[in-house]
Design a protein around this motif. Structure first.
Motif, PDB file in Angstrom:
ATOM      1  N   HIS A 134       0.833  -1.211   0.000  1.00  0.00           N
ATOM      2  CA  HIS A 134       0.000   0.000   0.000  1.00  0.00           C
ATOM      3  C   HIS A 134       0.863   1.255   0.000  1.00  0.00           C
ATOM      4  N   PRO A 135       0.268   2.385  -0.392  1.00  0.00           N
ATOM      5  CA  PRO A 135       1.025   3.634  -0.274  1.00  0.00           C
ATOM      6  C   PRO A 135       1.366   3.924   1.189  1.00  0.00           C
ATOM      7  N   ASP A 136       2.502   4.531   1.397  1.00  0.00           N
ATOM      8  CA  ASP A 136       2.910   5.022   2.711  1.00  0.00           C
ATOM      9  C   ASP A 136       1.805   5.941   3.256  1.00  0.00           C
ATOM     10  N   ILE A 137       1.592   5.935   4.561  1.00  0.00           N
ATOM     11  CA  ILE A 137       0.560   6.793   5.140  1.00  0.00           C
ATOM     12  C   ILE A 137       0.848   8.272   4.840  1.00  0.00           C
ATOM     13  N   VAL A 138       2.109   8.657   4.750  1.00  0.00           N
ATOM     14  CA  VAL A 138       2.374  10.074   4.455  1.00  0.00           C
ATOM     15  C   VAL A 138       1.960  10.417   3.021  1.00  0.00           C
ATOM     16  N   THR A 139       1.977   9.431   2.134  1.00  0.00           N
ATOM     17  CA  THR A 139       1.484   9.672   0.776  1.00  0.00           C
ATOM     18  C   THR A 139      -0.032   9.915   0.818  1.00  0.00           C
ATOM     19  N   LEU A 140      -0.722   9.133   1.655  1.00  0.00           N
ATOM     20  CA  LEU A 140      -2.168   9.364   1.790  1.00  0.00           C
ATOM     21  C   LEU A 140      -2.448  10.707   2.472  1.00  0.00           C
ATOM     22  N   MET A 141      -1.592  11.104   3.401  1.00  0.00           N
ATOM     23  CA  MET A 141      -1.768  12.422   4.010  1.00  0.00           C
ATOM     24  C   MET A 141      -1.597  13.514   2.950  1.00  0.00           C
ATOM     25  N   GLY A 142      -0.645  13.310   2.052  1.00  0.00           N
ATOM     26  CA  GLY A 142      -0.450  14.272   0.969  1.00  0.00           C
ATOM     27  C   GLY A 142      -1.672  14.336   0.065  1.00  0.00           C
TER      28      GLY A 142
END
Ligand SMILES: [Zn+2]
Lengths: 192, 218
Positions: free
Chosen positions: B6-14
């Protein structure tokens, strides 16, 4: 416009009830209570994203009209009003200020996917509370993490822009944000 | 489809905060369309946005804003709820719907360009040329995906590859930062098709030269 502080304003249940009143009986008073509280906050959010004030006001109105039109689709078990408003305002910002024509239809499509049961027969259900617990957790973030979270959400800065501005390696911005998320997520799961 | 990477959580935050480029957002959207775990994670990041919004000190709206809004209500009808949509990706020839604006909807209709032995690509239509592309790599080939000085976000659409980070199958995302060095090799069987976003336009000179080194001398 006068604004009276309500004792309920940090209670997500109170706000969900206002949306329900709008949905079930087109309750204009409930709707205007939402506007009185969230309108100026949306304005602050959009102006913070460098949207000129008059255009920001139009987007606030547009956000409110979407709430009016779609109140019946609001599901309090999945999201809080503030989360819903944040998403609507952000989506309108990306659509009309950034001019990304594909964003809004894609977001609408993704929202609707959650109305379907998953392939394993389950629905995605984890709801997050953004009440007092999250507020406190945000206030309790170490200053560095709080700053990065705000730059990220309120200035819509990319992580590399944040890194440049704070003279930090990208990797440390990311690990700070990751730690901030872990703290906030823990707070969201502890429903008050 | 139950993705394992999955995408890194910081990518989802972005994604949640509006800080991703169009290309990265397109790959994240494509993954979200097949991953309900990440749709849940995204709800958490959106909740942070909502919490911050609620905490804000408001900024006064202009005189008469409430009256203007009230006046609009009179001509605004509620949306009629529509029945739940058909599940996306019904047809095996369809790309994930969030990629349609960039590449069209049909795998069969894709017009691949040869860029090296066993490797074809298609640049996205639209403003983000060079940051978003499809790649198709023959089975058993080394994939031209390296990072040098930038981030990459790749989602597998068909086929599979393996590298030191694991086995990547349809729906999986490799979320790589500038420090990651990897050398994926496509699995035997069908060609591996993936969609990749990069934060600098891909310069074929350096990038392809390196990718093709095992095969041709440039
Ligand atoms: Zn996922």
């Amino acid at each position: 416009m006068t604004q009276t502080a309500s004792p309920h304003t940090d209670d997500p249940v109170y706000w969900s009830a206002q949306v329900t009143a709008v949905a079930s009986r087109r309750d204009v008073d409930a709707f205007m209570r939402i506007f009185a509280y969230y309108g100026p906050r949306l304005q602050r959010y959009l102006v913070g994203l460098a949207v000129p004030a008059p255009q920001a006001e139009e987007l606030v109105q547009e956000t409110m009209l979407r709430i009016w039109r779609r109140a019946a689709m609001f599901d309090a078990s999945r999201a809080n009003l503030s989360t819903w408003m944040f998403r609507i305002a952000r989506n309108l910002y990306i659509d009309s200020v950034r001019g990304e024509p594909h964003w809004l239809p894609i977001q609408d499509g993704l929202d609707r996917l959650d109305e379907l049961p998953g392939e394993d027969g389950t629905t995605s259900t984890e709801a997050y509370a953004d009440g007092v617990g999250l507020d406190r957790a945000i206030d309790g973030l170490p200053p560095q993490q709080a700053r990065m979270i705000r730059m990220s959400y309120f200035e819509a800065k990319s992580h590399s822009e944040i890194a440049r501005e704070l003279h930090q390696p990208l990797g440390s911005v990311k690990s700070n944000l990751r730690r901030a998320f872990a703290r906030l997520q823990a707070a969201m799961r502890n429903r008050p | 489809m139950n993705p394992h990477h999955h995408p890194d959580i910081v990518t989802l935050m972005g994604y949640s905060s509006g800080g991703l480029s169009v290309a990265f957002a397109a790959v994240v959207s494509a993954h979200l369309s097949v991953c309900h775990l990440c749709r849940d994670r995204l709800r958490a990041t959106d909740t942070i946005g909502g919490g911050l919004l609620g905490q804000q000190e408001g900024l006064a709206l202009s005189e008469g804003a409430a009256e203007r809004l009230l006046a609009k209500l009179e001509h605004t009808e509620p949306d009629t709820p529509t029945p739940p949509p058909e599940l996306w990706r019904h047809d095996p020839d369809e790309l994930p719907e969030p990629l349609w604006p960039y590449f069209g909807s049909s795998y069969k209709a894709l017009r691949w360009k040869w860029i090296g032995p066993g490797i074809h690509h298609i640049r996205s239509h639209g403003a983000d040329d060079g940051h978003l592309m499809l790649l198709r790599v023959k089975p058993g080939r080394s994939l031209p995906m390296h990072t040098h000085g930038g981030s990459e976000l790749t989602m597998i659409l068909r086929g599979a590859y393996d590298d030191t980070l694991g086995h990547f199958a349809p729906g999986d995302v490799a979320d790589l930062d500038e420090d990651t060095e990897h050398q994926p090799v496509t699995a035997p069987g069908v060609p591996c098709i993936c969609v990749a976003a990069t934060d600098a336009p891909l310069r074929f000179s350096g990038w392809m030269a390196r990718a093709l080194q095992p095969f041709v001398r440039l």
